[in-house]
Design a protein around this motif. Sequence first.
Motif, PDB file in Angstrom:
ATOM      1  N   ASN A   1      14.842  11.798 -11.235  1.00 16.25           N
ATOM      2  CA  ASN A   1      13.859  11.579 -10.178  1.00 16.25           C
ATOM      3  C   ASN A   1      14.214  10.416  -9.266  1.00 16.25           C
ATOM      4  OD1 ASN A   1      12.057  13.748 -10.486  1.00 16.25           O
ATOM      5  ND2 ASN A   1      11.165  12.798 -12.288  1.00 16.25           N
ATOM      6  N   SER A   2      15.183   9.589  -9.677  1.00 16.51           N
ATOM      7  CA  SER A   2      15.700   8.609  -8.729  1.00 16.51           C
ATOM      8  C   SER A   2      16.396   9.314  -7.571  1.00 16.51           C
ATOM      9  CB  SER A   2      16.670   7.655  -9.434  1.00 16.51           C
ATOM     10  OG  SER A   2      17.853   8.342  -9.831  1.00 16.51           O
TER      11      SER A   2
ATOM     12  N   THR B   1       0.829  -1.212   0.000  1.00 16.94           N
ATOM     13  CA  THR B   1       0.000   0.000   0.000  1.00 16.94           C
ATOM     14  C   THR B   1       0.860   1.258   0.000  1.00 16.94           C
ATOM     15  OG1 THR B   1      -0.210  -0.138   2.413  1.00 16.94           O
ATOM     16  CG2 THR B   1      -1.956  -1.137   1.091  1.00 16.94           C
ATOM     17  N   GLU B   2       2.040   1.174   0.622  1.00 23.04           N
ATOM     18  CA  GLU B   2       2.973   2.311   0.582  1.00 23.04           C
ATOM     19  C   GLU B   2       3.368   2.630  -0.858  1.00 23.04           C
ATOM     20  OE1 GLU B   2       7.639   3.189   1.748  1.00 23.04           O
ATOM     21  OE2 GLU B   2       6.563   1.561   2.730  1.00 23.04           O
ATOM     22  N   GLY B   3       3.778   1.599  -1.598  1.00 19.52           N
ATOM     23  CA  GLY B   3       4.141   1.811  -3.000  1.00 19.52           C
ATOM     24  C   GLY B   3       2.978   2.323  -3.824  1.00 19.52           C
ATOM     25  N   PHE B   4       1.773   1.836  -3.524  1.00 19.96           N
ATOM     26  CA  PHE B   4       0.593   2.266  -4.269  1.00 19.96           C
ATOM     27  C   PHE B   4       0.301   3.742  -4.014  1.00 19.96           C
ATOM     28  CE2 PHE B   4      -4.020   2.720  -4.840  1.00 19.96           C
ATOM     29  CZ  PHE B   4      -4.157   2.241  -6.139  1.00 19.96           C
TER      30      PHE B   4
ATOM     31  N   ASN C   1       8.856   8.492 -16.111  1.00 22.43           N
ATOM     32  CA  ASN C   1       9.054   8.831 -14.705  1.00 22.43           C
ATOM     33  C   ASN C   1       8.621   7.664 -13.824  1.00 22.43           C
ATOM     34  OD1 ASN C   1       8.975   9.897 -12.093  1.00 22.43           O
ATOM     35  ND2 ASN C   1       8.012  11.816 -12.707  1.00 22.43           N
ATOM     36  N   ALA C   2       7.449   7.093 -14.135  1.00 25.06           N
ATOM     37  CA  ALA C   2       6.940   5.962 -13.358  1.00 25.06           C
ATOM     38  C   ALA C   2       7.892   4.773 -13.451  1.00 25.06           C
ATOM     39  CB  ALA C   2       5.549   5.570 -13.852  1.00 25.06           C
ATOM     40  N   ALA C   3       8.420   4.543 -14.650  1.00 27.30           N
ATOM     41  CA  ALA C   3       9.345   3.417 -14.826  1.00 27.30           C
ATOM     42  C   ALA C   3      10.592   3.587 -13.954  1.00 27.30           C
ATOM     43  CB  ALA C   3       9.735   3.286 -16.295  1.00 27.30           C
ATOM     44  N   VAL C   4      11.147   4.809 -13.924  1.00 29.85           N
ATOM     45  CA  VAL C   4      12.320   5.062 -13.084  1.00 29.85           C
ATOM     46  C   VAL C   4      11.950   4.947 -11.612  1.00 29.85           C
ATOM     47  CG1 VAL C   4      14.011   6.805 -12.394  1.00 29.85           C
ATOM     48  CG2 VAL C   4      13.463   6.501 -14.803  1.00 29.85           C
ATOM     49  N   THR C   5      10.785   5.474 -11.228  1.00 27.55           N
ATOM     50  CA  THR C   5      10.348   5.427  -9.837  1.00 27.55           C
ATOM     51  C   THR C   5      10.209   3.995  -9.347  1.00 27.55           C
ATOM     52  OG1 THR C   5       9.167   7.525 -10.108  1.00 27.55           O
ATOM     53  CG2 THR C   5       8.544   6.162  -8.228  1.00 27.55           C
ATOM     54  N   PHE C   6       9.586   3.142 -10.167  1.00 25.77           N
ATOM     55  CA  PHE C   6       9.421   1.744  -9.782  1.00 25.77           C
ATOM     56  C   PHE C   6      10.731   0.968  -9.858  1.00 25.77           C
ATOM     57  CE2 PHE C   6       4.816   2.177 -11.215  1.00 25.77           C
ATOM     58  CZ  PHE C   6       4.333   2.251  -9.917  1.00 25.77           C
ATOM     59  N   GLY C   7      11.542   1.279 -10.881  1.00 21.80           N
ATOM     60  CA  GLY C   7      12.690   0.437 -11.160  1.00 21.80           C
ATOM     61  C   GLY C   7      13.947   0.742 -10.373  1.00 21.80           C
TER      62      GLY C   7
END
Length: 472
Positions: free
Chosen positions: A285-286, A63-66, A414-420
């Motif tokens: 953004n990393s 839930t934190e990641g979500f 941005n989302a890809a970098v944030t998740f990865g």
Amino acid sequence: MSSTRTPRRRPAAPAEAPGPHHRRLGLVAVVATFGGLLFGYDTGVINGALEPMKTDLGLTPVTEGFVVSILIFGAALGAAIGGRLADRHGRRHNILLLAGIFVVGTVGCAVAPNWQVLAVFRFVLGFAVGGASTTVPVYLAEVAPAERRGSLVTRNEIMIVSGQFAAFLVNALIINLWGEHTSVWRAMLVVAVLPAIALLIGMLRLPESPRWLASRGRDADALAVLEQVRSPERATAEMAEVRALAEQERQSQTGGWFDLAVPWIRRLVLIGAILGIFQQLTGINSIMYYGTQLLQTAGFSGNGAVIANTANGLFSVLGVSVGIALINRIDRRTMLIGGFALITAFHVLVGASSLLLPDTAAKPYVILLFVVAFVFSMQGTLGPLVWLMLSEIFPLKIRSFAMGVCVFTLWLANAAVTFGFPPTVAALGIAPTFFVFAAIGVLGIIFTATQVPETRGRTLEEFEAEVRTRYS
């Protein structure tokens, strides 16, 4: 079919003279860029708010990641839809709408009783962030004179990074004052309602984009706006060109998504989308989202990493300030290529120092030095330049729509970098991760040198005429 003749450049516009129109243009830039400040604050505040939020709402890792990532997906949707709304209803109208959404989203997040409600309002807030990231640069580009467009549009970027830096500082201040309260994160989030209200009230007093008005046949209104932000002679000269281009576009056979069937428009949209992806894949953004965790991995203590991470925020602001000072003096392509070269070099240095230096007390500080240098270089070049290029390269008829498409892809990157980034660093370590970023930087140099057109020193109308000829 587009003409194959070399487009004629318009005669030089009358030089701008000091007067009330300069102050009016400055007011437009200050108010509109509150959208950028909100963009920065709302993306940066989660860094410090997350720990007390996890305790207060009982967040699990899932839930934190979500909750963290849902804002990015809202921003992607806001960027895509916001561009269409701005084309249909006007730039000013759209910024007013987004200001209202910022207020609702901020208050909703601050009073959320559980993580599910928080996630809903984070998504709403993300929609406003994405819409602002699309609409504000376009509005500034269409209001600004050609010779000041670079510095005015890139003020939005300095407001973004200032918003992130402000979030870091506000979080630290509030934690020190009320850190014993588990609901302290609510105070961190609700601070953003103040610039949201300022944006809403301020935009009520500002004019619509003159180029959008002309595209709707409202020539008298467009001229009246130009006369507010130009000298009388300059307003008349610009209006003649704006009117001619608007008439040409009213006679066009295509519109909306169908414009992508036109080769030169499709190529510009691809260039804009790929530039946005490269901007995000530099890994900026990393650092802005996970800087504290990265510095802990490099060897700092927990408290030391929090303190050291403020240097990233500070040098982010300084970098954008230097970039804005240079952006009207250096060609866009030259500055982009130079930026990619610097970023690539510092990525290699971060990776090499992590891999080769012995584990001494000095090692984390050396890594911090190169990380800060990367942040400074990125925010002084690609950070403002990509947003500026996206506001300049598209034809008026689909400018907001095309920018929305490009910013949508930017947010997905941005989302890809944030998740990865966190799992990549955990699996590979700092050095290989930054070597990957360096390889992407080399590809960025090649792409810019071979594909990106030059926009500096041209009016929006002149640039459009030139690319019609070159890419048709």
